[in-house]
Design a protein around this motif. Sequence first.
Motif, PDB file in Angstrom:
ATOM      1  N   ILE A  59      48.214  34.656  55.864  1.00 42.15           N
ATOM      2  CA  ILE A  59      48.748  35.972  56.216  1.00 42.15           C
ATOM      3  C   ILE A  59      47.576  36.820  56.682  1.00 42.15           C
ATOM      4  CG2 ILE A  59      49.900  38.044  55.350  1.00 42.15           C
ATOM      5  CD1 ILE A  59      51.432  36.185  53.452  1.00 42.15           C
ATOM      6  N   ILE A  60      47.686  37.342  57.884  1.00 43.00           N
ATOM      7  CA  ILE A  60      46.576  38.087  58.485  1.00 43.00           C
ATOM      8  C   ILE A  60      47.077  39.464  58.902  1.00 43.00           C
ATOM      9  CG2 ILE A  60      44.850  38.104  60.340  1.00 43.00           C
ATOM     10  CD1 ILE A  60      45.257  34.969  60.433  1.00 43.00           C
ATOM     11  N   MET A  61      46.430  40.495  58.391  1.00 43.91           N
ATOM     12  CA  MET A  61      46.751  41.861  58.793  1.00 43.91           C
ATOM     13  C   MET A  61      45.820  42.270  59.931  1.00 43.91           C
ATOM     14  SD  MET A  61      48.798  42.175  56.281  1.00 43.91           S
ATOM     15  CE  MET A  61      48.977  41.500  54.618  1.00 43.91           C
ATOM     16  N   ILE A  62      46.341  43.052  60.877  1.00 44.73           N
ATOM     17  CA  ILE A  62      45.451  43.728  61.809  1.00 44.73           C
ATOM     18  C   ILE A  62      45.369  45.168  61.318  1.00 44.73           C
ATOM     19  CG2 ILE A  62      44.940  44.356  64.183  1.00 44.73           C
ATOM     20  CD1 ILE A  62      44.885  41.297  63.623  1.00 44.73           C
ATOM     21  N   GLY A  63      44.339  45.417  60.518  1.00 48.23           N
ATOM     22  CA  GLY A  63      44.074  46.761  60.017  1.00 48.23           C
ATOM     23  C   GLY A  63      43.268  47.522  61.059  1.00 48.23           C
ATOM     24  N   SER A  64      42.228  48.177  60.624  1.00 49.60           N
ATOM     25  CA  SER A  64      41.351  48.889  61.565  1.00 49.60           C
ATOM     26  C   SER A  64      40.064  49.238  60.846  1.00 49.60           C
ATOM     27  CB  SER A  64      42.021  50.178  62.050  1.00 49.60           C
ATOM     28  OG  SER A  64      41.094  50.970  62.767  1.00 49.60           O
ATOM     29  N   CYS A  65      38.986  49.349  61.629  1.00 47.86           N
ATOM     30  CA  CYS A  65      37.730  49.800  61.009  1.00 47.86           C
ATOM     31  C   CYS A  65      37.900  51.196  60.415  1.00 47.86           C
ATOM     32  CB  CYS A  65      36.568  49.746  62.001  1.00 47.86           C
ATOM     33  SG  CYS A  65      36.621  50.939  63.332  1.00 47.86           S
ATOM     34  N   VAL A  66      38.854  51.979  60.931  1.00 52.44           N
ATOM     35  CA  VAL A  66      39.065  53.322  60.362  1.00 52.44           C
ATOM     36  C   VAL A  66      39.830  53.272  59.042  1.00 52.44           C
ATOM     37  CG1 VAL A  66      38.989  54.390  62.656  1.00 52.44           C
ATOM     38  CG2 VAL A  66      41.213  53.918  61.588  1.00 52.44           C
ATOM     39  N   GLY A  67      40.268  52.090  58.639  1.00 48.80           N
ATOM     40  CA  GLY A  67      40.855  51.923  57.309  1.00 48.80           C
ATOM     41  C   GLY A  67      39.803  51.956  56.218  1.00 48.80           C
ATOM     42  N   ALA A  80      40.923  38.277  68.940  1.00 47.55           N
ATOM     43  CA  ALA A  80      41.697  37.028  68.840  1.00 47.55           C
ATOM     44  C   ALA A  80      40.836  35.873  68.325  1.00 47.55           C
ATOM     45  CB  ALA A  80      42.304  36.682  70.195  1.00 47.55           C
ATOM     46  N   ALA A  81      39.568  35.861  68.698  1.00 43.68           N
ATOM     47  CA  ALA A  81      38.673  34.779  68.253  1.00 43.68           C
ATOM     48  C   ALA A  81      38.513  34.799  66.734  1.00 43.68           C
ATOM     49  CB  ALA A  81      37.314  34.918  68.936  1.00 43.68           C
ATOM     50  N   LEU A  82      38.389  35.992  66.161  1.00 46.49           N
ATOM     51  CA  LEU A  82      38.264  36.104  64.700  1.00 46.49           C
ATOM     52  C   LEU A  82      39.577  35.712  64.024  1.00 46.49           C
ATOM     53  CD1 LEU A  82      36.792  36.843  62.106  1.00 46.49           C
ATOM     54  CD2 LEU A  82      37.312  39.257  62.567  1.00 46.49           C
ATOM     55  N   VAL A  83      40.687  36.163  64.589  1.00 38.65           N
ATOM     56  CA  VAL A  83      41.994  35.815  64.013  1.00 38.65           C
ATOM     57  C   VAL A  83      42.200  34.297  64.057  1.00 38.65           C
ATOM     58  CG1 VAL A  83      44.494  36.052  64.296  1.00 38.65           C
ATOM     59  CG2 VAL A  83      43.009  38.061  64.515  1.00 38.65           C
ATOM     60  N   ALA A  84      41.789  33.665  65.152  1.00 35.42           N
ATOM     61  CA  ALA A  84      41.948  32.209  65.268  1.00 35.42           C
ATOM     62  C   ALA A  84      41.162  31.499  64.176  1.00 35.42           C
ATOM     63  CB  ALA A  84      41.494  31.739  66.648  1.00 35.42           C
ATOM     64  N   PHE A  85      39.972  31.991  63.879  1.00 34.43           N
ATOM     65  CA  PHE A  85      39.182  31.381  62.804  1.00 34.43           C
ATOM     66  C   PHE A  85      39.866  31.581  61.450  1.00 34.43           C
ATOM     67  CE2 PHE A  85      36.113  32.064  59.354  1.00 34.43           C
ATOM     68  CZ  PHE A  85      35.668  30.750  59.222  1.00 34.43           C
ATOM     69  N   VAL A  86      40.324  32.798  61.185  1.00 32.76           N
ATOM     70  CA  VAL A  86      40.971  33.073  59.892  1.00 32.76           C
ATOM     71  C   VAL A  86      42.260  32.250  59.754  1.00 32.76           C
ATOM     72  CG1 VAL A  86      41.981  34.866  58.422  1.00 32.76           C
ATOM     73  CG2 VAL A  86      39.949  35.373  59.767  1.00 32.76           C
ATOM     74  N   ALA A  87      42.942  32.020  60.868  1.00 33.39           N
ATOM     75  CA  ALA A  87      44.179  31.218  60.841  1.00 33.39           C
ATOM     76  C   ALA A  87      43.906  29.733  60.631  1.00 33.39           C
ATOM     77  CB  ALA A  87      44.945  31.415  62.151  1.00 33.39           C
TER      78      ALA A  87
END
Length: 247
Positions: A137-145, A220-227
Amino acid sequence: MSDSLKGKVALVTGGSRGIGAAIARRLAADGASVAITYAKDASAAAAVVKAIEDAGGKAVAIQADAADTEAVRSAVEKAVATLGKLDVVVNNAGTAIPKLFEETTPEEMDRVIDINVRGVFITTQAALKHMKNNGRIIMIGSCVGERNLTPGLAAYSATKGAVKMFAQSLSREIGGRGITVNNVQPGPIDTDLNPAVGDWATPQKAVTALNRYGHVDEVAALVAFVASPESSYITGANLTVDGGTNA
Ligand code: NDP
């Protein structure tokens, strides 16, 4: 690209444009079958599906406003019915209404909370019914979080802070099932939501260490690694891809 996601099925919410579309294309390029949701723009969603299919992949687009509980639940069921199972969920659908907080209406607050927080809760809960060992499960949060330098983002930042704590907390509830939960936190990324040129962009670019906006493919590259299976011991983590904004 690789075959690191061969045989996997991914759902990307808000996958018709911007960061979500790049994530959908990248996960498909790495071998996953991909379901995307969108709210309004059916032709943009169809274009993402066609691009994936033209590259030899498998994809389906499902209309579902993240603020609509029943639409989200049925989108998850449709994704599983169409693609057979669910291994990876990317909670990307999100929006911002940049405005000084004292000028923000309750309706605008509700909209940002409903899409960015409630939508993530509902999607994740519906998806978990179908997820098994090695799920992601991957959230797209934000650096401002985590840290916000820009006036006009108080309500938006609060929703992304909520997403951060949701990911951390949920990782402890479902780690025993072998499912990881992580929060990818982009900085300024050039999309329709946050174009890299204009008055709004100048201060955001100025606070990056790299002195530039990011590209959707860099998220997307980071998400692909986390996935991927390679991220198996990473959970409850906030992974920032922000050009050094929060450095
Ligand atoms: P865009 O506005 O460019 O794209 C948003 C995507 O989400 C579109 O596919 C859109 O589809 C879909 N969408 C919008 N509202 C809804 C909804 N209510 N239900 C379902 N889908 C919806 O945004 P970005 O790509 O810039 O942002 C994606 C995510 O990344 C968001 O969560 C955002 O907060 C986060 N983010 C973005 C940053 C940036 O600088 N761009 C920085 C940090 C985080 P449709 O056209 O059909 O509405």
